[in-house]
Structure formats: C-alpha cells, structure tokens
Scaffold this motif. Sequence first.
Motif, mmCIF file in Angstrom:
data_model
loop_
_atom_site.group_PDB
_atom_site.id
_atom_site.type_symbol
_atom_site.label_atom_id
_atom_site.label_comp_id
_atom_site.label_asym_id
_atom_site.label_seq_id
_atom_site.Cartn_x
_atom_site.Cartn_y
_atom_site.Cartn_z
ATOM 1 N N THR A 22 21.552 99.017 95.420
ATOM 2 C CA THR A 22 20.216 98.550 95.807
ATOM 3 C C THR A 22 19.894 97.265 95.042
ATOM 4 O O THR A 22 20.312 97.103 93.898
ATOM 5 C CB THR A 22 19.151 99.607 95.498
ATOM 6 N N THR A 23 19.163 96.349 95.647
ATOM 7 C CA THR A 23 18.854 95.091 94.961
ATOM 8 C C THR A 23 18.008 95.346 93.717
ATOM 9 O O THR A 23 18.327 94.895 92.623
ATOM 10 C CB THR A 23 18.136 94.109 95.901
ATOM 11 N N SER A 24 16.909 96.067 93.892
ATOM 12 C CA SER A 24 16.143 96.584 92.765
ATOM 13 C C SER A 24 16.482 98.056 92.602
ATOM 14 O O SER A 24 16.916 98.720 93.556
ATOM 15 C CB SER A 24 14.636 96.429 92.993
ATOM 16 N N GLY A 25 16.257 98.556 91.396
ATOM 17 C CA GLY A 25 16.492 99.965 91.160
ATOM 18 C C GLY A 25 15.182 100.714 91.117
ATOM 19 O O GLY A 25 14.636 101.117 92.140
ATOM 20 N N LEU A 26 14.657 100.912 89.911
ATOM 21 C CA LEU A 26 13.350 101.521 89.723
ATOM 22 C C LEU A 26 12.325 100.398 89.711
ATOM 23 O O LEU A 26 12.354 99.534 88.842
ATOM 24 C CB LEU A 26 13.322 102.306 88.410
ATOM 25 N N ARG A 27 11.411 100.426 90.666
ATOM 26 C CA ARG A 27 10.538 99.263 90.843
ATOM 27 C C ARG A 27 9.079 99.677 91.005
ATOM 28 O O ARG A 27 8.759 100.578 91.781
ATOM 29 C CB ARG A 27 10.985 98.466 92.074
ATOM 30 N N ILE A 28 8.204 99.017 90.249
ATOM 31 C CA ILE A 28 6.759 99.078 90.480
ATOM 32 C C ILE A 28 6.302 97.640 90.684
ATOM 33 O O ILE A 28 6.518 96.791 89.814
ATOM 34 C CB ILE A 28 6.001 99.717 89.306
ATOM 35 N N LYS A 29 5.706 97.352 91.818
ATOM 36 C CA LYS A 29 5.383 95.975 92.196
ATOM 37 C C LYS A 29 3.942 95.904 92.702
ATOM 38 O O LYS A 29 3.520 96.691 93.541
ATOM 39 C CB LYS A 29 6.347 95.487 93.283
ATOM 40 N N SER A 30 3.203 94.955 92.181
ATOM 41 C CA SER A 30 1.867 94.702 92.694
ATOM 42 C C SER A 30 1.390 93.357 92.160
ATOM 43 O O SER A 30 2.138 92.636 91.485
ATOM 44 C CB SER A 30 0.901 95.822 92.308
ATOM 45 N N ASP A 31 0.152 92.994 92.469
ATOM 46 C CA ASP A 31 -0.425 91.741 91.983
ATOM 47 C C ASP A 31 -1.944 91.852 92.065
ATOM 48 O O ASP A 31 -2.489 92.905 92.429
ATOM 49 C CB ASP A 31 0.098 90.538 92.777
ATOM 50 N N VAL A 32 -2.640 90.782 91.731
ATOM 51 C CA VAL A 32 -4.104 90.842 91.637
ATOM 52 C C VAL A 32 -4.793 90.914 93.005
ATOM 53 O O VAL A 32 -6.004 91.110 93.072
ATOM 54 C CB VAL A 32 -4.652 89.637 90.840
ATOM 55 N N SER A 33 -4.064 90.767 94.084
ATOM 56 C CA SER A 33 -4.672 90.890 95.408
ATOM 57 C C SER A 33 -4.673 92.327 95.906
ATOM 58 O O SER A 33 -5.421 92.665 96.831
ATOM 59 C CB SER A 33 -3.940 90.008 96.420
ATOM 60 N N ARG A 34 -3.843 93.182 95.308
ATOM 61 C CA ARG A 34 -3.699 94.559 95.821
ATOM 62 C C ARG A 34 -3.438 95.559 94.707
ATOM 63 O O ARG A 34 -2.971 96.663 94.926
ATOM 64 C CB ARG A 34 -2.552 94.597 96.835
ATOM 65 N N GLY A 35 -3.725 95.174 93.469
ATOM 66 C CA GLY A 35 -3.404 96.002 92.318
ATOM 67 C C GLY A 35 -4.352 97.166 92.125
ATOM 68 O O GLY A 35 -5.388 97.295 92.774
ATOM 69 N N ILE A 61 -6.848 94.415 89.530
ATOM 70 C CA ILE A 61 -5.914 94.300 88.414
ATOM 71 C C ILE A 61 -4.838 95.380 88.494
ATOM 72 O O ILE A 61 -5.150 96.577 88.532
ATOM 73 C CB ILE A 61 -6.668 94.417 87.071
ATOM 74 N N PRO A 62 -3.572 95.009 88.508
ATOM 75 C CA PRO A 62 -2.504 96.006 88.425
ATOM 76 C C PRO A 62 -2.310 96.458 86.975
ATOM 77 O O PRO A 62 -2.100 95.632 86.085
ATOM 78 C CB PRO A 62 -1.273 95.259 88.944
ATOM 79 N N LEU A 63 -2.438 97.765 86.749
ATOM 80 C CA LEU A 63 -2.314 98.327 85.414
ATOM 81 C C LEU A 63 -1.358 99.513 85.477
ATOM 82 O O LEU A 63 -1.620 100.486 86.188
ATOM 83 C CB LEU A 63 -3.690 98.772 84.899
ATOM 84 N N TYR A 64 -0.257 99.430 84.748
ATOM 85 C CA TYR A 64 0.749 100.478 84.727
ATOM 86 C C TYR A 64 0.714 101.146 83.353
ATOM 87 O O TYR A 64 0.927 100.475 82.340
ATOM 88 C CB TYR A 64 2.150 99.918 84.973
ATOM 89 N N ARG A 65 0.488 102.446 83.326
ATOM 90 C CA ARG A 65 0.441 103.123 82.042
ATOM 91 C C ARG A 65 1.036 104.529 82.165
ATOM 92 O O ARG A 65 1.134 105.093 83.252
ATOM 93 C CB ARG A 65 -0.988 103.184 81.517
ATOM 94 N N LYS A 66 1.461 105.045 80.996
ATOM 95 C CA LYS A 66 2.125 106.346 80.942
ATOM 96 C C LYS A 66 3.323 106.390 81.880
ATOM 97 O O LYS A 66 3.513 107.334 82.650
ATOM 98 C CB LYS A 66 1.133 107.470 81.239
ATOM 99 N N ILE A 67 4.130 105.325 81.809
ATOM 100 C CA ILE A 67 5.392 105.259 82.539
ATOM 101 C C ILE A 67 6.487 105.725 81.582
ATOM 102 O O ILE A 67 6.543 105.274 80.431
ATOM 103 C CB ILE A 67 5.683 103.827 83.023
ATOM 104 N N ALA A 68 7.355 106.620 82.019
ATOM 105 C CA ALA A 68 8.377 107.178 81.139
ATOM 106 C C ALA A 68 9.742 107.148 81.810
ATOM 107 O O ALA A 68 9.881 107.514 82.980
ATOM 108 C CB ALA A 68 8.017 108.607 80.756
ATOM 109 N N LEU A 69 10.757 106.686 81.049
ATOM 110 C CA LEU A 69 12.150 106.711 81.487
ATOM 111 C C LEU A 69 12.941 107.533 80.484
ATOM 112 O O LEU A 69 12.881 107.276 79.277
ATOM 113 C CB LEU A 69 12.743 105.306 81.565
#
Length: 424
Positions: free
Chosen positions: A296-309, A344-352
């Motif tokens: 796969t081009t990306s593997g584990l992915r979270i994607k967003s921006d300020v227009s849809r976060g 605003i895209p805010l990612y928290r409590k992400i665990a690998l």
Amino acid sequence: MLLPLRYWAMLSMLAAVGAGAQAKDRRTVAEPVAPGYVCARLAPSRQNDTARLQDAIAHCPPGSAVYLSGGTFLSGPLEMKSGVTLWIERDATLVAVAQREAYDKGFGNCGRIEGKGDGCRPFISFSKTRGGGIYGEGIIDGQGGALMVGTTESWWQLARRAQAEGGYQNVPRLIQIDHAHDITFHGITLRNAPNFHVAMNRVEGATFWGVTIDTPADARNTDGIDPGASQDVTITHCQIRTGDDNVAIKAGNNGPTRHISIIDNYFGWGHGMSIGSEVSSGVSDILVHGLTLDGTTSGLRIKSDVSRGGLVERVTYENVCLRGNRWPIYFDTRYDIHASGNRIPLYRKIALRHVRGGDGALVMHGLDGGHNLEIALDDVRFSDSATWQVENADAVVSDVWPPLRSGQAPLSSGAWEGCAKAFR
C-alpha cells in the motif's frame, strides 16, 4: 520537534496502549451464518435480470434469502429490503450493467463530468433497512473498466478525465448502506467498482467477514470499505486490493464514527488503512489489530486539514506488519496544504504497539504547538533506512527503531518476515 509530556499525559497515553481491546465494536461478533430459508432460487436468464431480481427481493419475507445459482446475472440498480439476504453461490457472478441511464437520478448527470458529483444511484442499496446483507462465495462485478454503453470510455476513464480536466465524475458506487441497522456481508467477492465498493452513512451495526475486494491499483476513487457516521462495525478476515483507500473511516457533517474493529485483515495495493479526510464530527474508539499492509502507498494513515478537521481519539493499532509502503505511518493534519477554515484537526490518544515495517517515511505532524499530536509507541520497529518526520507531537516511546531517542537496539534482520505469520 519531539515535545516532552507532563506526567498525567504520559500515564494517559500508556493506559491507551494497554487498553486497545476496549476501543472497538461493542457487539459480540461471531462468524455469520446464512439464512436457513431460501425464498427464491434463481438461475441466470442470459438477459437483463434487473426486474426479476428486484421482484424476488421485494417478495421475500425477512429472515430469508434470494439465492443466485451458477452463471452470470446482468442487472441494473437493486434496492435491498429489511431482513432479506442476497446469497450468491460460488459459481455465480452478479454483473452491473455499464449503462449510464440505468443509474441516473433523473437529471441526466450520470456518466458525465459536472460541477458536482452524486449524479448516479448505487448498484446495490440498503436504505433504512434492518438486518439482511450479502452472503456466498460468488462475485459482484461493477464493470468499472468496461465501456459505458453508447460511449468510448469506461467509468474509470471518465474518473481520470475528470481529474485531468477538473470537475467531478458522476459514476455509481457499487454498494451504498444508508441509515441502516445490522447489515452482514460474508464471503463475497466485490470487484471492479466504478467508484467506492462499500460506502456507509449512519449505519448502526455492520459485519464484513471474509470479504474479498479486488480492483486495479490505478482505478481512481475505488475505496474498499468506508464507514461514515457509523458505529459498531467489524471488518475481519478480509482481503482488500483497490485503487484508493483500502478502508477509510470518515465522519463529515452527518455525524461521528466510533466503535470500529478492523481485525485480522490483509491489504494489498491501495492507499492503506485510513481515517479521514473528513473528521469534523469526530472519530473515536477504533481498534486495528492483526493487519498486514503489503504494497500500500500509505500504511497506517490519519489525514485531515483545517477545512474538514475534528477530534480523532482513542485509536489503537497493534500487531501490524508493513512492507513496501512509501509512508508506513502517515498521521498528518495538513492533508490539503491549501485548505482554509477553522475546523482544527486534533489527534490524541493514538497508540501503536507491536508494529513492524521496512523503509519509508514515518510521518507524525500535529497542526501547531497548541494542537499537538498525542501518541504512544511501544515495540514499533522499522528498518535502518526508515526516517521519522515529526512536528508538533507529544510522544511516549518504548522500544522504537529508528530511534526517536537514544539507547535503543536496532531492528534484527528478518523481523518483517516473521511478523505476518506471528500476527495472523
């Protein structure tokens, strides 16, 4: 840069790593069993079978199945009924007609490039239904690469032309599940969708068990399974190769998505295990366990921006194998660098935890110093040539290679080769 964590935040992140099993589908999910009663058993007619199939679905009682026996069925759009299952046997194929007029919503837009999309009906729709689904070892073929009747291009070629010229391609999704409850897919193969293979909107309870999705890597916008504004969804024992996101968890303005389990799956070519880019209503309580991402081009992915976060939280990835990925980890808050807005895209409590991979870019980008990405990494190991790209991230690390901090041992040769066998 890598920023220090306060003591309380560190405890919270470590707890998130250890509590991955709690962030998941809240149902008790077992392998589905097909209905015991077949209300209609159909053989192909060698003509367009739309009316015959739709009539059988409409007249079957809840808890029963419409059974398609060996051969090829050609059909236009079908609307499923509550509690009714479409059962396609191993030697049967349900083929979608490549005819623009069959899917048009009445405005003449289907099969054309316009200023907006959504001009086509899906091939199979579950709308406001409860129960039922699709079973069997047969095939549903969307004919995305076939020439549309009366034209010189396919659905996929239209999509590529729209990308080059601007505008939106109006092409049908293969399966749309909308405002539905307790939908089940088991064993079926989906291939060659003109657009998304399975798209969900406001679904409560869905199981995809042993589903195969197989579409060329260059077929534009052919996502595999997209849970949107949905909850309590399990995708397990599936194999997915497609031209866009293998799985994309979304939450636009129509509601949050939460309690999703992605368990023991194999992803071939595609754009990876994605969350986003629409997350404005919030995504939470996601468990990805036992996943292989091979090419796969990306593997584990979270994607967003300020227009849809929005807020993405309590996401756990564990026992993951990655190989041949350009971006094995891609957690980015600037998916569209030209986007504007205040979502605003805010990612928290992400665990690998227990993640293995080869080379590539390992991206963790929070939006800014006031909106850091919060992540915990435990036993996360890539090859020496992999590179970290970290900005605005608060990270707790334990046994990570290449090192984010000094004093860690290198990844042993052969670590990837053993991980798929061990994790699946």
